[in-house]
Write an enzyme that holds these catalytic residues in place. Structure first.
Site, PDB file in Angstrom:
ATOM      1  N   PHE A 114      -0.904  14.620   5.485  1.00 50.07           N
ATOM      2  CA  PHE A 114      -2.172  13.970   5.152  1.00 50.07           C
ATOM      3  C   PHE A 114      -3.350  14.948   5.133  1.00 50.07           C
ATOM      4  O   PHE A 114      -4.478  14.557   4.861  1.00 50.07           O
ATOM      5  CB  PHE A 114      -2.466  12.838   6.137  1.00 50.07           C
ATOM      6  CG  PHE A 114      -1.478  11.718   6.062  1.00 50.07           C
ATOM      7  CD1 PHE A 114      -1.480  10.841   4.985  1.00 50.07           C
ATOM      8  CD2 PHE A 114      -0.532  11.544   7.055  1.00 50.07           C
ATOM      9  CE1 PHE A 114      -0.561   9.802   4.910  1.00 50.07           C
ATOM     10  CE2 PHE A 114       0.390  10.515   6.996  1.00 50.07           C
ATOM     11  CZ  PHE A 114       0.373   9.641   5.914  1.00 50.07           C
ATOM     12  N   HIS A 127      -8.426  10.223   2.348  1.00 49.59           N
ATOM     13  CA  HIS A 127      -8.510   9.328   3.503  1.00 49.59           C
ATOM     14  C   HIS A 127      -8.789  10.089   4.793  1.00 49.59           C
ATOM     15  O   HIS A 127      -9.180   9.482   5.790  1.00 49.59           O
ATOM     16  CB  HIS A 127      -7.191   8.565   3.633  1.00 49.59           C
ATOM     17  CG  HIS A 127      -7.331   7.091   3.844  1.00 49.59           C
ATOM     18  ND1 HIS A 127      -8.484   6.375   3.596  1.00 49.59           N
ATOM     19  CD2 HIS A 127      -6.423   6.171   4.279  1.00 49.59           C
ATOM     20  CE1 HIS A 127      -8.285   5.099   3.867  1.00 49.59           C
ATOM     21  NE2 HIS A 127      -7.042   4.947   4.282  1.00 49.59           N
ATOM     22  N   TYR A 158      -2.874   6.275  13.133  1.00 46.09           N
ATOM     23  CA  TYR A 158      -2.923   5.986  11.696  1.00 46.09           C
ATOM     24  C   TYR A 158      -4.143   5.116  11.423  1.00 46.09           C
ATOM     25  O   TYR A 158      -4.610   4.369  12.273  1.00 46.09           O
ATOM     26  CB  TYR A 158      -1.628   5.373  11.146  1.00 46.09           C
ATOM     27  CG  TYR A 158      -0.517   6.390  11.103  1.00 46.09           C
ATOM     28  CD1 TYR A 158      -0.379   7.233  10.017  1.00 46.09           C
ATOM     29  CD2 TYR A 158       0.347   6.537  12.175  1.00 46.09           C
ATOM     30  CE1 TYR A 158       0.618   8.199   9.989  1.00 46.09           C
ATOM     31  CE2 TYR A 158       1.343   7.498  12.164  1.00 46.09           C
ATOM     32  CZ  TYR A 158       1.473   8.331  11.066  1.00 46.09           C
ATOM     33  OH  TYR A 158       2.439   9.287  11.054  1.00 46.09           O
ATOM     34  N   ASN A 166      -5.013   2.417   9.769  1.00 43.95           N
ATOM     35  CA  ASN A 166      -5.096   0.963   9.868  1.00 43.95           C
ATOM     36  C   ASN A 166      -5.067   0.433  11.297  1.00 43.95           C
ATOM     37  O   ASN A 166      -5.295  -0.750  11.515  1.00 43.95           O
ATOM     38  CB  ASN A 166      -3.973   0.314   9.056  1.00 43.95           C
ATOM     39  CG  ASN A 166      -4.106   0.598   7.575  1.00 43.95           C
ATOM     40  OD1 ASN A 166      -5.097   1.164   7.115  1.00 43.95           O
ATOM     41  ND2 ASN A 166      -3.114   0.205   6.813  1.00 43.95           N
ATOM     42  N   ASN A 170      -9.476  -0.601   5.769  1.00 38.76           N
ATOM     43  CA  ASN A 170      -8.666  -1.130   6.870  1.00 38.76           C
ATOM     44  C   ASN A 170      -8.950  -0.451   8.204  1.00 38.76           C
ATOM     45  O   ASN A 170      -8.814  -1.072   9.256  1.00 38.76           O
ATOM     46  CB  ASN A 170      -7.181  -1.040   6.532  1.00 38.76           C
ATOM     47  CG  ASN A 170      -6.796  -2.027   5.451  1.00 38.76           C
ATOM     48  OD1 ASN A 170      -7.373  -3.106   5.351  1.00 38.76           O
ATOM     49  ND2 ASN A 170      -5.838  -1.660   4.627  1.00 38.76           N
TER      50      ASN A 170
END
Length: 188
Positions: A15, A20, A64, A66, A112
């Site tokens: 990531f 994000h 993470y 969310n 989220n």
């Protein structure tokens, strides 16, 4: 005013440099700039230091995106901070790439991570710093935010991190509106 700066993102090298993860990117920039290191506890990494006579705590949730809200009971207990000290750094697809927006309060929109935080806190009354990552409207939103920046986009985002690393640590109650004007009028 002490600051609890939480940069949102997803853990793991796959990531790294994704849209994000701009919250993680800014935390990493601040850690390097101030010669700090991150310590890992349970479900987050942190660094705690003093800057201009105030306490700064930098946080990267490891839950993470969310599930970002899951860290707050232990974070508030460990660092004796409240929502009034909180600044969430998060990506925003509704802002053009390189545009930033500082807000004292706000909604969760389609994000989220913010929904998780607001659910955990039982409120949306916390400050947030949005970093624009653009939106190509050609792929799914999920695919877009999890995609890596191109080289030219990454250069712009690094300029954003350089700028914000100079601005956000000096935010306090007295100058919040001035910081809003400075940060929100910037674009890279």
């Amino acid at each position: 005013m002490d600051l609890l700066i939480v940069g949102l993102g997803n853990p793991g090298s796959n990531f790294f440099h994704t849209r994000h993860n701009v919250g993680f990117g800014l935390i990493d920039k601040l850690v390097v700039k101030h010669g700090l290191s991150l310590k890992k506890v349970k479900n987050y990494e942190y660094s705690d230091f003093n800057f201009e006579n105030k306490r700064i705590v930098l946080i990267k949730p490891l839950t993470y995106m969310n599930l970002s809200g899951n860290i707050f009971p232990s974070v508030f207990a460990r660092f004796y901070m409240k929502m009034t000290n909180l600044l969430i750094v998060v990506d925003n697809v509704d802002l053009p790439l390189g545009k930033c927006k500082l807000r004292k309060v706000g909604g969760t929109s389609t994000h989220n991570g913010l929904r998780s935080i607001s659910g955990s806190l039982g409120s949306t009354k916390y400050s947030r710093l949005y970093i624009g990552v653009g939106n190509n409207n050609e792929s799914s939103l999920r695919d877009f935010v999890l995609a890596k920046f191109s080289d030219s986009e990454l250069k712009r985002i690094k300029n954003v991190f350089n700028f914000l690393s100079e601005e956000i640590l000096s935010i306090d109650e007295c100058n919040f509106e001035n910081k809003i004007a400075t940060i929100n009028s910037s674009s890279f």
